[in-house]
Write a protein that holds these residues in place. Structure first.
Motif, PDB file in Angstrom:
ATOM      1  N   ILE A 181       0.879  -1.188   0.000  1.00 32.27           N
ATOM      2  CA  ILE A 181       0.000   0.000   0.000  1.00 32.27           C
ATOM      3  C   ILE A 181       0.906   1.225   0.000  1.00 32.27           C
ATOM      4  O   ILE A 181       1.869   1.294   0.769  1.00 32.27           O
ATOM      5  CB  ILE A 181      -0.909   0.039   1.256  1.00 32.27           C
ATOM      6  CG1 ILE A 181      -1.821  -1.188   1.309  1.00 32.27           C
ATOM      7  CG2 ILE A 181      -1.751   1.329   1.258  1.00 32.27           C
ATOM      8  CD1 ILE A 181      -2.614  -1.307   2.618  1.00 32.27           C
ATOM      9  N   HIS A 182       0.570   2.176  -0.860  1.00 32.23           N
ATOM     10  CA  HIS A 182       1.322   3.432  -0.932  1.00 32.23           C
ATOM     11  C   HIS A 182       0.373   4.553  -0.509  1.00 32.23           C
ATOM     12  O   HIS A 182      -0.607   4.834  -1.195  1.00 32.23           O
ATOM     13  CB  HIS A 182       1.792   3.644  -2.378  1.00 32.23           C
ATOM     14  CG  HIS A 182       2.482   4.955  -2.610  1.00 32.23           C
ATOM     15  ND1 HIS A 182       2.750   5.435  -3.875  1.00 32.23           N
ATOM     16  CD2 HIS A 182       2.973   5.895  -1.754  1.00 32.23           C
ATOM     17  CE1 HIS A 182       3.369   6.605  -3.792  1.00 32.23           C
ATOM     18  NE2 HIS A 182       3.501   6.914  -2.515  1.00 32.23           N
ATOM     19  N   THR A 183       0.646   5.165   0.627  1.00 32.74           N
ATOM     20  CA  THR A 183      -0.207   6.261   1.067  1.00 32.74           C
ATOM     21  C   THR A 183       0.605   7.549   1.169  1.00 32.74           C
ATOM     22  O   THR A 183       1.816   7.514   1.377  1.00 32.74           O
ATOM     23  CB  THR A 183      -0.958   5.893   2.377  1.00 32.74           C
ATOM     24  OG1 THR A 183      -1.774   7.002   2.748  1.00 32.74           O
ATOM     25  CG2 THR A 183      -0.024   5.545   3.522  1.00 32.74           C
ATOM     26  N   PHE A 184      -0.075   8.669   0.944  1.00 32.85           N
ATOM     27  CA  PHE A 184       0.670   9.935   0.837  1.00 32.85           C
ATOM     28  C   PHE A 184      -0.177  11.098   1.322  1.00 32.85           C
ATOM     29  O   PHE A 184      -1.405  11.017   1.412  1.00 32.85           O
ATOM     30  CB  PHE A 184       1.061  10.186  -0.627  1.00 32.85           C
ATOM     31  CG  PHE A 184      -0.107  10.565  -1.490  1.00 32.85           C
ATOM     32  CD1 PHE A 184      -0.995   9.609  -1.965  1.00 32.85           C
ATOM     33  CD2 PHE A 184      -0.360  11.896  -1.804  1.00 32.85           C
ATOM     34  CE1 PHE A 184      -2.091   9.963  -2.742  1.00 32.85           C
ATOM     35  CE2 PHE A 184      -1.453  12.266  -2.584  1.00 32.85           C
ATOM     36  CZ  PHE A 184      -2.314  11.290  -3.053  1.00 32.85           C
ATOM     37  N   ILE A 185       0.527  12.201   1.618  1.00 36.18           N
ATOM     38  CA  ILE A 185      -0.153  13.458   1.917  1.00 36.18           C
ATOM     39  C   ILE A 185       0.795  14.599   1.538  1.00 36.18           C
ATOM     40  O   ILE A 185       2.031  14.441   1.633  1.00 36.18           O
ATOM     41  CB  ILE A 185      -0.589  13.526   3.412  1.00 36.18           C
ATOM     42  CG1 ILE A 185      -1.632  14.628   3.621  1.00 36.18           C
ATOM     43  CG2 ILE A 185       0.605  13.708   4.357  1.00 36.18           C
ATOM     44  CD1 ILE A 185      -2.406  14.492   4.928  1.00 36.18           C
TER      45      ILE A 185
END
Ligand code: KIV
Ligand code: ZN
Length: 520
Positions: free
Chosen positions: A99-103
């Protein structure tokens, strides 16, 4: 000497960041095909899409995850539980899911969700923890890292590592950095952030100043061990770091960049051509590695230079990137076996029925052209299957054009099961023919792009036409090749409309309207 510490992971995001560029939308089957080729080529991680964006994205990521033989399959998620859960649902069947999560952490990007620095820090902790509870392999990105204040960047990276991120990606989202700064940033993060030596740093560079590839390689010199890239540098605005460029640069200049990848470079050319075709983004002739002229010395000054020494003009061999140079000249006397063998050289393994269909088209082309070049064949292969399979099919076209207006087109179009005929006028033959299509299949689609390129040289060259249409936020691209430019144009237009029809049916009201910048 190359050691494991010098192994650089290749993370391909053609199907996510590349597909995100306006107009590059690919169909479900095209995404599966490209993912299969990337997997075969040795890409370590494939970012297969953004599962929350639409049912179509979710379905493509899930199927790619189920099919992947070797690559890790990654799905993108914004910094909220719903996105992360959806990404996990899509990738969880992969042998190796991520999973690649970003902000967005820069001042410009923090303003969008309207979070204070502390609130955003809490959000990062909660979302990375949530993701890590689902999956062991978590990538976290501070979007627009290169314009984020150093202290805040270091603080958020530390939080993400403590919450369980296994890869930290440092995106140069706006293509703002330069090589020296890119290397220093990674070096400093590794040296100063607690826990940084336990995880992998990645680099993700956009090409707004034309420095994406250089910035990525500099980041590797600074300690990054994952490069994020796309085939042909496809991507928003000026695009991304091009996979073929970083791979070949590390191969050819191994003396100063002693890094290795798991990529089989001989697959590069075929992938480049397939991505160009399915995305509708042609490769510029002078593009490094994959442009039509990249090995042009092969046919020009080559004769003299090559006789003396192969390396007079070559820093790499065409074969290294899968450019086959065969001497078989294909023409109207060539048989099925020669066609099969030639296609095999070009990277196309055809089933018997596909070959039969193609052979008929090849013969028709060979009757019109003296010599059929490799690019002609590729145009034929990539065009096969796009005509005659949709709701609309061009059955007959005759245009009247020349110096005397009005130009007119006489068209027979199959619409569903009916053959319908219309005559229309227009400002030039292409406009007249498009008007005839509209008369027979009224639609609101707006023409966004009309592009003609000759795929081979000579007066009898095949023209490849790319047409992009948009309707209610859905975008579809069609392509066709023919020695007659107007025929290619109408077929490309009809292909685009067919794709729009499929997209309309598949998505219903679910238009791709989730923006990756909209971190809610
Ligand atoms: O360019 C960018 O910042 C991105 C992120 C989603 C990693 O594509
Ligand atoms: Zn990006």
């Amino acid at each position: 000497m190359t050691t494991d510490q010098n192994r650089v992971l290749i993370f391909d995001t053609t199907l996510r960041d590349g597909e995100q560029s306006p107009g590059a939308t690919m169909s479900h089957d095209e995404k599966l095909e490209i993912a299969g080729l990337l997997d075969e080529m040795g890409v370590d991680i494939i970012e297969a899409g953004f599962p929350i964006a639409s049912e179509g994205d979710f379905a493509a990521v899930s199927e790619i995850a189920k099919n992947a033989a070797n690559s890790t399959i990654c799905g993108l998620a914004r910094a909220n539980f719903k996105d992360i859960d959806r990404a996990w649902e899509a990738v969880k069947h992969a042998k190796s899911p991520r999973i690649h999560t970003f902000i967005g952490t820069s001042p410009q990007h923090r303003a969008i969700p309207n979070l204070t620095m502390d609130e955003m820090a809490d959000r990062i902790h909660e979302t990375v923890t949530h993701a890590r509870n689902l999956c062991d392999n978590i990538q976290w990105s501070p979007m627009d890292a290169t314009r984020t204040e150093w202290d805040y960047l270091a603080r958020t990276v530390e939080i993400a590592i403590k919450a369980g991120a296994t890869t930290i990606n440092i995106p140069d989202t706006c293509g703002y950095t330069a090589p020296v700064e890119s290397a220093d940033l990674i070096r400093r993060l590794i040296a100063e952030v607690p826990g940084a030596d336990e995880i992998i740093f990645a680099t993700h560079c956009h090409n707004d100043l034309g420095m994406a590839t250089a910035n990525s390689l500099a980041a590797v010199a600074g300690g990054a061990r994952q490069i994020e890239c796309t085939i042909n540098g496809l991507g928003e605005r000026a695009g991304n770091t091009a996979l073929e460029e970083v791979v070949m640069a590390m191969k050819v200049r191994h003396d100063i960049m002693p890094y290795t990848t798991g990529i089989d470079s001989t697959k590069i050319m075929h992938l480049s051509r397939r991505v160009a075709t399915v995305s509708g983004f042609n490769v510029q002739p002078n593009k490094a590695i994959v442009g039509k002229n990249a090995f042009a010395h092969e046919s020009g000054i080559h004769q003299d230079g090559m006789l003396k020494s192969a390396d007079t003009f070559e820093i790499m061999r065409p074969e290294d990137v899968g450019l086959t140079e065969t001497n078989i000249v294909m023409g109207k006397h060539s048989g099925r076996a020669a066609l099969r063998s030639k296609l095999k050289d070009l990277g196309y393994d055809m089933a018997d029925n596909q070959l039969n269909d193609l052979f008929v088209r090849f013969k028709a082309l060979a009757d019109r052209k003296k010599e059929v070049f490799d690019d002609d064949l590729i145009a034929l292969v990539t065009d096969a299957g796009s005509d005659g399979e949709g709701h609309l099919e061009v059955k007959f076209l005759r245009v009247i054009c020349g110096t005397e207006a009005p130009q007119s087109a006489d068209l027979t179009l199959r619409v569903g099961n009916d053959d319908m005929q219309a005559t229309a006028q227009g400002d030039g033959p292409v406009d007249a023919a498009f008007n005839a299509v509209k008369a027979l299949y009224p639609n609101e689609a707006v023409l966004q792009l009309y592009q003609v390129s000759a795929v081979t040289e000579g007066m009898d060259a095949q023209a490849t036409v790319t047409v992009r249409v948009a309707e209610d936020g859905r975008i579809a691209t069609g392509q066709s090749a023919d020695t007659d430019t107007v025929v290619a144009s109408v077929k490309a237009y009809v292909n685009a409309l067919n794709r729009l029809i499929v997209r309309r049916e598949k998505t219903g009201g679910d238009v791709k309207e989730v923006s990756y910048k909209d971190v809610g």
